[in-house]
Enzyme design. Structure first.
Site, PDB file in Angstrom:
ATOM      1  N   LYS A   1      20.291  54.657  45.059  1.00 12.29           N
ATOM      2  CA  LYS A   1      19.784  54.129  43.790  1.00 12.29           C
ATOM      3  C   LYS A   1      18.537  53.311  44.041  1.00 12.29           C
ATOM      4  O   LYS A   1      18.400  52.800  45.166  1.00 12.29           O
ATOM      5  CB  LYS A   1      20.845  53.306  43.069  1.00 12.29           C
ATOM      6  CG  LYS A   1      21.578  52.237  43.865  1.00 12.29           C
ATOM      7  CD  LYS A   1      20.845  51.202  44.670  1.00 12.29           C
ATOM      8  CE  LYS A   1      19.901  50.267  43.988  1.00 12.29           C
ATOM      9  NZ  LYS A   1      19.227  49.309  44.925  1.00 12.29           N
TER      10      LYS A   1
ATOM     11  N   TYR B   1      22.312  47.355  38.836  1.00 11.47           N
ATOM     12  CA  TYR B   1      23.766  47.140  38.943  1.00 11.47           C
ATOM     13  C   TYR B   1      24.315  46.492  37.682  1.00 11.47           C
ATOM     14  O   TYR B   1      25.418  46.816  37.235  1.00 11.47           O
ATOM     15  CB  TYR B   1      24.089  46.258  40.155  1.00 11.47           C
ATOM     16  CG  TYR B   1      23.936  46.968  41.472  1.00 11.47           C
ATOM     17  CD1 TYR B   1      24.966  47.760  41.979  1.00 11.47           C
ATOM     18  CD2 TYR B   1      22.769  46.865  42.215  1.00 11.47           C
ATOM     19  CE1 TYR B   1      24.838  48.418  43.185  1.00 11.47           C
ATOM     20  CE2 TYR B   1      22.627  47.522  43.422  1.00 11.47           C
ATOM     21  CZ  TYR B   1      23.660  48.298  43.904  1.00 11.47           C
ATOM     22  OH  TYR B   1      23.524  48.956  45.100  1.00 11.47           O
TER      23      TYR B   1
HETATM   24  P1  NAD Z   1      14.302  49.596  54.330  1.00  6.84           P
HETATM   25  O1  NAD Z   1      12.881  49.216  54.105  1.00  6.84           O
HETATM   26  O2  NAD Z   1      15.115  48.742  55.226  1.00  6.84           O
HETATM   27  O3  NAD Z   1      14.367  51.096  54.896  1.00  6.84           O
HETATM   28  C1  NAD Z   1      13.596  52.125  54.365  1.00  6.84           C
HETATM   29  C2  NAD Z   1      13.389  53.195  55.414  1.00  6.84           C
HETATM   30  O4  NAD Z   1      12.503  54.191  54.892  1.00  6.84           O
HETATM   31  C3  NAD Z   1      12.747  52.659  56.711  1.00  6.84           C
HETATM   32  O5  NAD Z   1      13.419  53.180  57.826  1.00  6.84           O
HETATM   33  C4  NAD Z   1      11.327  53.192  56.651  1.00  6.84           C
HETATM   34  O6  NAD Z   1      10.793  53.442  57.941  1.00  6.84           O
HETATM   35  C5  NAD Z   1      11.534  54.503  55.884  1.00  6.84           C
HETATM   36  N1  NAD Z   1      10.312  54.997  55.266  1.00  6.84           N
HETATM   37  C6  NAD Z   1       9.948  56.288  55.251  1.00  6.84           C
HETATM   38  N2  NAD Z   1       8.748  56.437  54.670  1.00  6.84           N
HETATM   39  C7  NAD Z   1       8.334  55.204  54.321  1.00  6.84           C
HETATM   40  C8  NAD Z   1       7.157  54.703  53.688  1.00  6.84           C
HETATM   41  N3  NAD Z   1       6.169  55.526  53.284  1.00  6.84           N
HETATM   42  N4  NAD Z   1       7.067  53.387  53.467  1.00  6.84           N
HETATM   43  C9  NAD Z   1       8.059  52.546  53.823  1.00  6.84           C
HETATM   44  N5  NAD Z   1       9.213  52.962  54.437  1.00  6.84           N
HETATM   45  C10 NAD Z   1       9.326  54.273  54.686  1.00  6.84           C
HETATM   46  O7  NAD Z   1      14.976  49.737  52.900  1.00  6.84           O
HETATM   47  P2  NAD Z   1      16.531  49.765  52.567  1.00  6.84           P
HETATM   48  O8  NAD Z   1      16.962  48.405  52.180  1.00  6.84           O
HETATM   49  O9  NAD Z   1      17.268  50.464  53.640  1.00  6.84           O
HETATM   50  O10 NAD Z   1      16.521  50.640  51.200  1.00  6.84           O
HETATM   51  C11 NAD Z   1      16.391  52.042  51.213  1.00  6.84           C
HETATM   52  C12 NAD Z   1      16.937  52.612  49.899  1.00  6.84           C
HETATM   53  O11 NAD Z   1      18.305  52.254  49.775  1.00  6.84           O
HETATM   54  C13 NAD Z   1      16.259  52.089  48.636  1.00  6.84           C
HETATM   55  O12 NAD Z   1      16.179  53.115  47.686  1.00  6.84           O
HETATM   56  C14 NAD Z   1      17.194  50.999  48.146  1.00  6.84           C
HETATM   57  O13 NAD Z   1      17.138  50.806  46.738  1.00  6.84           O
HETATM   58  C15 NAD Z   1      18.530  51.551  48.549  1.00  6.84           C
HETATM   59  N6  NAD Z   1      19.524  50.494  48.800  1.00  6.84           N
HETATM   60  C16 NAD Z   1      20.751  50.622  48.256  1.00  6.84           C
HETATM   61  C17 NAD Z   1      21.718  49.667  48.492  1.00  6.84           C
HETATM   62  C18 NAD Z   1      23.110  49.837  47.961  1.00  6.84           C
HETATM   63  O14 NAD Z   1      23.869  48.878  47.977  1.00  6.84           O
HETATM   64  N7  NAD Z   1      23.485  51.021  47.523  1.00  6.84           N
HETATM   65  C19 NAD Z   1      21.414  48.532  49.266  1.00  6.84           C
HETATM   66  C20 NAD Z   1      20.133  48.427  49.817  1.00  6.84           C
HETATM   67  C21 NAD Z   1      19.196  49.418  49.581  1.00  6.84           C
END
Ligand code: NAD
Length: 369
Positions: free
Chosen positions: A138, A223
């Site tokens: 999401k 949420y």
């Molecule tokens: P994060 O920044 O920690 O990780 C993102 C990943 O995407 C990194 O490994 C990064 O290298 C990669 N990536 C690939 N192409 C990229 C670009 N062009 N720019 C930046 N990063 C790039 O983020 P996260 O917290 O892991 O979130 C990722 C997704 O998960 C989001 O959509 C977020 O909304 C979702 N999320 C959901 C929950 C949940 O509880 N369901 C919790 C946190 C995040």
């Protein structure tokens, strides 16, 4: 208008059973019926950031029907580290430009898309074209059009698309839905729902409009929006909203805080907010004719609990929500049944969030039909 999606009805149906025997929560998943663990569904994670590293990969180790078989990453050092930690063979390691080659790889059934919001469509569509089912985090995407494309491409490929709505598997949230459905406190009248946190690093993608699609609403306000929809079982008809920015440097591209109100067809109203400016806001309260109940915290990975106006506690044991969500999707695939959290559910939230932004921008009430 009642909620449209068949899968939503299934969610509510399963919810009614939830409070009766909470330790069996896994059995309430819409697809958790007949499949045995003879074949495990192979998951490849696309995007090895915080969520994949600290939640999803560890959760995969706890699942019954899934196994971590592949990774998709743009960072070769991460590939080496994950390969060693999770025993992933070289043939199952891809980058974002080689995803189409997964078409030949029977080890991977599902791609779990865990990249920044506005990259979800690109990665989902590549996975679908390679013949893989997709579980996408999401918010589904940054625009309605992108969500529609994702749904179309997965349909065209004959593959399922699910959105990572983990709270649809969480026992305390399910119990609250039961309290509404069974009218334990009478007819639902008002919902308050709020989720926010104080965001750190000013350079992160969450503060960039082109990668995040929006600010706190898209990230965590979703949420609170979801809660109003699964609690009421209805879709909002009217929306009004305001945003505020008190740190214009940090929040030059996305909203810092947002408050919105919604009216549902039954007359139920919801008062919601989300913020990136202050922490400690993670709750909902439900007010019905003869009493109230709520959760605080409501949306965390662990420790969700709440209270009722009759003095009873709402406090079911935490489960690993990611493991439950992935096991359910695996069983949907194994049993050839639809997921209860499909792309259409993600699309609905994105449509409503766009209406919330429009209401905030215009200062006018926006009608949805
Ligand atoms: P994060 O920044 O920690 O990780 C993102 C990943 O995407 C990194 O490994 C990064 O290298 C990669 N990536 C690939 N192409 C990229 C670009 N062009 N720019 C930046 N990063 C790039 O983020 P996260 O917290 O892991 O979130 C990722 C997704 O998960 C989001 O959509 C977020 O909304 C979702 N999320 C959901 C929950 C949940 O509880 N369901 C919790 C946190 C995040």
């Amino acid at each position: 208008m009642k909620a449209k999606f068949q899968t939503r009805r299934e969610f509510l149906k399963t919810t009614a059973i939830a409070a009766a025997s909470v330790p069996l929560i896994g059995a309430f998943s819409s697809c958790a019926q007949t499949a045995g663990p003879d074949r495990k569904i192979g998951f490849a994670l696309a995007g090895l950031g915080n969520l994949s590293t600290h939640q999803i990969a560890p959760a995969l180790q706890k699942t019954k029907f899934c196994r971590l078989t592949g990774i998709i990453t743009g960072t070769p050092e991460k590939a080496e580290q994950w390969k060693a930690q999770y025993d992933i063979p070289d043939r199952n390691i891809y980058n974002y430009d080689t995803m189409e080659k997964m078409a030949d790889n029977p080890d991977i059934d599902v791609v779990y898309v865990v990249t920044p919001n506005a990259l979800h469509a690109g990665h989902t569509i590549k996975a679908a074209k390679a013949g893989k089912h997709v579980l996408c985090e999401k918010p589904m995407e940054a625009s309605v059009e992108k969500c529609e494309q994702m749904i179309d491409e997965c349909k065209k490929a004959g593959r399922q698309l699910a959105i990572g709505y983990r709270l649809h598997f969480e026992p305390n949230n399910l119990e609250c839905v039961r309290l509404v459905r069974e009218k334990v406190f009478g007819d639902l009248k008002i919902i308050d729902a709020e989720f926010g946190f104080k965001i750190g690093d000013p350079t992160q993608w969450r503060l960039k409009k082109d990668l995040a699609g929006g600010g706190c609403l898209m990230d965590v306000g979703i949420y609170a929006l979801q809660a109003t929809r699964y609690l009421s079982g209805e879709e909002p008809l009217e929306i009004s909203a305001i945003t505020t920015v008190t740190d214009p440097v940090k929040f030059s591209e996305v909203e810092e805080s947002i408050l919105w109100q919604m009216k549902f067809p039954s007359g139920t109203v919801a008062n919601c907010s989300s913020t990136y400016r202050v922490g400690g806001i993670d709750r909902f309260n439900v007010y019905a004719e003869n009493g109230w109940f709520g959760l605080d915290p409501a949306y965390n990975y662990n420790g969700i609990h709440g209270r009722r106006s009759d003095g009873e506690q709402i406090h079911f044991t935490s489960i690993d929500q990611f493991a439950a969500e992935m096991d359910d999707f695996a069983q949907c695939i194994l049993n050839n049944q639809p997921t209860k959290v499909p792309g259409e559910e993600g699309l609905r939230d994105v449509k409503i969030m766009m209406a919330i932004y429009e209401a905030a921008k215009t200062g006018k009430t926006v009608s949805l039909s």
